[in-house]
Each structure stands twice: as C-alpha cells, then as structure tokens.
Scaffold this active site. Structure first.
Site, mmCIF file in Angstrom:
data_model
loop_
_atom_site.group_PDB
_atom_site.id
_atom_site.type_symbol
_atom_site.label_atom_id
_atom_site.label_comp_id
_atom_site.label_asym_id
_atom_site.label_seq_id
_atom_site.Cartn_x
_atom_site.Cartn_y
_atom_site.Cartn_z
ATOM 1 N N ASP A 44 -28.274 11.115 21.866
ATOM 2 C CA ASP A 44 -28.515 10.147 20.801
ATOM 3 C C ASP A 44 -27.406 9.098 20.826
ATOM 4 O OD1 ASP A 44 -30.416 10.647 18.020
ATOM 5 O OD2 ASP A 44 -28.896 9.056 17.938
ATOM 6 N N ASP A 80 -27.059 5.274 24.591
ATOM 7 C CA ASP A 80 -27.794 4.176 23.955
ATOM 8 C C ASP A 80 -28.904 3.800 24.929
ATOM 9 O OD1 ASP A 80 -28.843 1.845 22.971
ATOM 10 O OD2 ASP A 80 -26.911 0.870 22.630
ATOM 11 N N TYR A 170 -42.904 -3.299 16.038
ATOM 12 C CA TYR A 170 -42.901 -1.851 16.242
ATOM 13 C C TYR A 170 -44.227 -1.399 16.871
ATOM 14 C CZ TYR A 170 -42.730 3.146 15.036
ATOM 15 O OH TYR A 170 -42.737 4.515 15.095
ATOM 16 N N LYS A 174 -44.993 0.370 20.546
ATOM 17 C CA LYS A 174 -45.635 1.680 20.706
ATOM 18 C C LYS A 174 -46.952 1.558 21.485
ATOM 19 C CE LYS A 174 -42.516 4.192 18.559
ATOM 20 N NZ LYS A 174 -41.717 5.215 19.241
HETATM 21 N N1 LIG Z 1 -41.046 9.128 11.027
HETATM 22 C C1 LIG Z 1 -42.224 8.579 11.244
HETATM 23 O O1 LIG Z 1 -42.991 8.279 10.314
HETATM 24 C C2 LIG Z 1 -42.696 8.353 12.666
HETATM 25 C C3 LIG Z 1 -44.064 8.164 12.881
HETATM 26 C C4 LIG Z 1 -44.516 7.926 14.177
HETATM 27 C C5 LIG Z 1 -43.619 7.891 15.218
HETATM 28 N N2 LIG Z 1 -42.293 8.079 14.976
HETATM 29 C C6 LIG Z 1 -41.391 8.025 16.125
HETATM 30 O O2 LIG Z 1 -40.708 9.244 16.234
HETATM 31 C C7 LIG Z 1 -39.444 9.023 16.865
HETATM 32 C C8 LIG Z 1 -38.365 9.735 16.076
HETATM 33 O O3 LIG Z 1 -38.327 9.209 14.769
HETATM 34 P P1 LIG Z 1 -37.723 9.997 13.511
HETATM 35 O O4 LIG Z 1 -38.706 9.876 12.408
HETATM 36 O O5 LIG Z 1 -37.210 11.347 13.918
HETATM 37 O O6 LIG Z 1 -36.526 9.015 13.155
HETATM 38 P P2 LIG Z 1 -34.955 9.291 13.023
HETATM 39 O O7 LIG Z 1 -34.378 7.998 12.547
HETATM 40 O O8 LIG Z 1 -34.699 10.527 12.236
HETATM 41 O O9 LIG Z 1 -34.553 9.548 14.548
HETATM 42 C C9 LIG Z 1 -34.456 8.520 15.495
HETATM 43 C C10 LIG Z 1 -33.218 8.803 16.314
HETATM 44 O O10 LIG Z 1 -33.149 7.845 17.365
HETATM 45 C C11 LIG Z 1 -31.795 7.489 17.517
HETATM 46 N N3 LIG Z 1 -31.692 6.183 18.153
HETATM 47 C C12 LIG Z 1 -31.997 4.972 17.623
HETATM 48 N N4 LIG Z 1 -31.720 4.018 18.519
HETATM 49 C C13 LIG Z 1 -31.244 4.636 19.630
HETATM 50 C C14 LIG Z 1 -30.774 4.173 20.883
HETATM 51 N N5 LIG Z 1 -30.724 2.873 21.177
HETATM 52 N N6 LIG Z 1 -30.389 5.090 21.810
HETATM 53 C C15 LIG Z 1 -30.415 6.407 21.524
HETATM 54 N N7 LIG Z 1 -30.817 6.908 20.336
HETATM 55 C C16 LIG Z 1 -31.223 6.018 19.406
HETATM 56 C C17 LIG Z 1 -31.225 7.466 16.101
HETATM 57 O O11 LIG Z 1 -29.812 7.565 16.101
HETATM 58 C C18 LIG Z 1 -31.920 8.674 15.496
HETATM 59 O O12 LIG Z 1 -31.142 9.850 15.620
HETATM 60 C C19 LIG Z 1 -39.272 7.506 16.964
HETATM 61 O O13 LIG Z 1 -39.582 7.088 18.278
HETATM 62 C C20 LIG Z 1 -40.319 6.961 16.012
HETATM 63 O O14 LIG Z 1 -40.803 5.698 16.417
HETATM 64 C C21 LIG Z 1 -41.804 8.325 13.725
#
Ligand SMILES: NC(=O)c1ccc[n+]([C@@H]2O[C@H](COP(=O)([O-])OP(=O)(O)OC[C@H]3O[C@@H](n4cnc5c(N)ncnc54)[C@H](O)[C@@H]3O)[C@@H](O)[C@H]2O)c1
Length: 272
Positions: A44, A80, A170, A174
């Site tokens: 992360d 990153d 976004y 996706k």
């Molecule tokens: N939560 C929702 O409603 C939802 C719905 C559909 C899809 N998603 C997808 O699920 C995935 C995880 O989301 P989540 O809900 O666990 O969110 P979250 O914010 O809890 O986790 C996302 C993680 O990605 C890390 N991150 C962000 N930018 C980064 C980078 N440049 N390099 C490395 N790490 C990075 C953040 O530090 C964080 O720990 C994402 O891809 C999101 O698009 C989430």
C-alpha cells in the site's frame, strides 16, 4: 526464457501480492487468503496501514513449512502504484525475495467525488494513474516471472460503475480496467496466466467516507440498499470470497471475466 531472474529462493508456498492491501477490501482479501495457505504481501502507499493489516494477520499466519517453521506468512510493503519506478522496484524486490508470483490482486484505488463540472486535469490524471495504469504496470512488472512460471492469476478490483456509471473519472477508470483485464486475459493465456476482474457495488469502507459525514453516508447506504434487488449491501468479505475463488485452482479455466459482487444491482432494472 533464459533464467535471467536468478535461482528461485526457497519456496514459501503460493505467493499473493495485494495492492491497496492496507485498505478495507484489500485487508479482507488478505484475511481470506491466509487460511487457504497463501503467503501474502500486503502492499500500500500507506505503509502504516499495510503494516497494521499484516501485523493483525500474522499471529494466525505462521508458516507450517518444516524448512522455516514459524516464519511470517503476511508481509507489509510500501508501493505507490501511480509511480512506475516504484511499481517496478516493488514487484521485482518482492518476487526476488519470495521466488514467485502466483496471484496479483490490484485493489488500490481512489475516487475523487467529482461530477463533470468539477473535473480537473490533475485529479483526472491521478485517478487514471492509480486505478488503471497502476494495474497495467503491476502486470507488466510481473510478466517476466509469469513467463518463467507459466502459471499465475491476476485479479483487478473494478467497480459496478463500469457498467452503471458514477463519478465520470472513476467510472471511466473502472471501465478501462475491464478492457485492460480482458486484453491481458488474451495476452497471458498462452502462458497459463489468467486475468479476471471483480466488480463490487457500494461497500461501506474508509473509501466511502469521502461521500460525506456519517449521516450522509448512512442515508446514501440506505438508498443503495433499498435499490438493490437483494435488499442487502455488499461487505468486504463478499469481495474477498470472489477473489479467493478467482486465484484458486477451482477457477483454473476461467479468464477474461468480470465477476459482479453486487447483490443484483448490476442487472438492468426491468419493470415490465
Ligand atoms: N468501497 C466501495 O464502495 C467500492 C466499490 C467498488 C469498488 N471499490 C474498489 O475497491 C478497491 C478498494 O477500495 P476500499 O473500499 O477498500 O477503499 P480503501 O480506501 O479502504 O482502500 C484503498 C487502499 O488503496 C490505497 N491506495 C490508494 N492509492 C494508492 C496508490 N497510489 N498506491 C498504492 N496504494 C494506494 C489506499 O492507501 C488504501 O489503503 C478500490 O479499487 C475501489 O475502487 C470500492
């Protein structure tokens, strides 16, 4: 391919890398893979978040390998995914250390809550760099290892918005991720490497907190739940179960798919 990668170190079993592993969905995926015997690299941009997830899981995840009894099976790394040099360094270092890459789960993601009028170039580019270019570069860095292994599984965490729309930058990232996943499925198939996507609908995580305060979030979640055919919200564990299937041998001949974890909300609402 010539063995330019050097000799493989002692195997630590099947190796999974999870980007965004410090997040709620990434953390749930790590927690789901550990009992299946995976050695998990929680990666992360937020190193402290990755370490918190890894430390929480490590006590239950000591290696049963007789060559290294008690060795940790969950490891935290910082990466990153928007930084190409960082991606290359992370994948190469981790693969060299652990000797192989069996599964890559790209869960790192960001969602600037911008409608069309609010889009700005910097955040548009950053969203594409994290959500779309990141998984492409991670897969590219893994390619030499997959070429040598002739096996592997890539799972990209997409979103229902690829189909149903959402914040434009976004949703576009996706939707692009689906195109990327399907293209990689074709390119990697001859190597015995599979590429699939998991597309969740709204999940209450830290990610969703950007939608507003607790009351707004509660109201939003309730509206989503009410509009969902099954009348239920998705949990991080639901996403993790789908990923566990797609990285397992049970899905050995499934590639190029998008598995919607949406309780039916990916379906067009057909009212008669
Ligand atoms: N939560 C929702 O409603 C939802 C719905 C559909 C899809 N998603 C997808 O699920 C995935 C995880 O989301 P989540 O809900 O666990 O969110 P979250 O914010 O809890 O986790 C996302 C993680 O990605 C890390 N991150 C962000 N930018 C980064 C980078 N440049 N390099 C490395 N790490 C990075 C953040 O530090 C964080 O720990 C994402 O891809 C999101 O698009 C989430």
């Amino acid at each position: 391919m010539a063995d330019v990668l050097g000799p493989a170190p002692m195997s630590a079993g099947r190796i999974a890398m999870i980007t965004g592993g410090g997040g709620d969905i990434g953390g749930a995926i790590a927690a789901r893979l550990v009992p299946d015997g995976w050695t998990v690299i929680v990666a992360d941009r937020d190193a402290a978040a990755a370490r918190t997830v890894a430390d929480a899981l490590s006590a239950d995840a000591l290696s049963a390998d007789t060559a290294s009894p008690g060795a940790r099976r969950v490891h935290a790394r910082r990466v990153d995914v928007a930084d190409p040099a960082d991606v290359e360094a992370f994948v190469t270092a981790a693969a060299t250390e652990f000797g192989r890459i069996d599964a890559v789960v790209c869960a790192a993601g960001i969602e600037p809550p911008q409608d069309l009028a609010a889009i700005d170039v910097a955040s548009w580019d950053r969203t594409q760099a994290v959500n779309l270019r990141g998984p492409a570069l991670i897969a590219q860095a893994a390619l030499p290892w997959w070429t040598r292994q002739r096996s592997g599984s890539l799972v990209n965490i997409g979103s229902r918005t690829w189909l149903g729309g959402g914040h434009p930058g976004y949703a576009a990232s996706k939707a692009g991720l689906v195109g990327l996943t399907r293209s990689l499925a074709l390119e990697l198939a001859p190597l015995g490497v599979r590429a699939n996507a998991v597309a969740p609908s709204f999940v209450r995580t830290r990610f969703s907190e950007q939608r507003g305060d607790e009351r707004m979030l509660h109201d939003y979640a309730e509206r989503v739940r009410a509009a969902t055919p099954m009348g239920e919200l998705i949990r991080p564990e639901d996403v993790a179960n789908a990923v566990a299937f797609l990285v397992s041998d049970e899905s050995a001949r499934i590639t190029g798919e998008v598995l919607h974890v949406c309780a039916g909300s990916q379906l067009p609402l057909f009212l008669g």
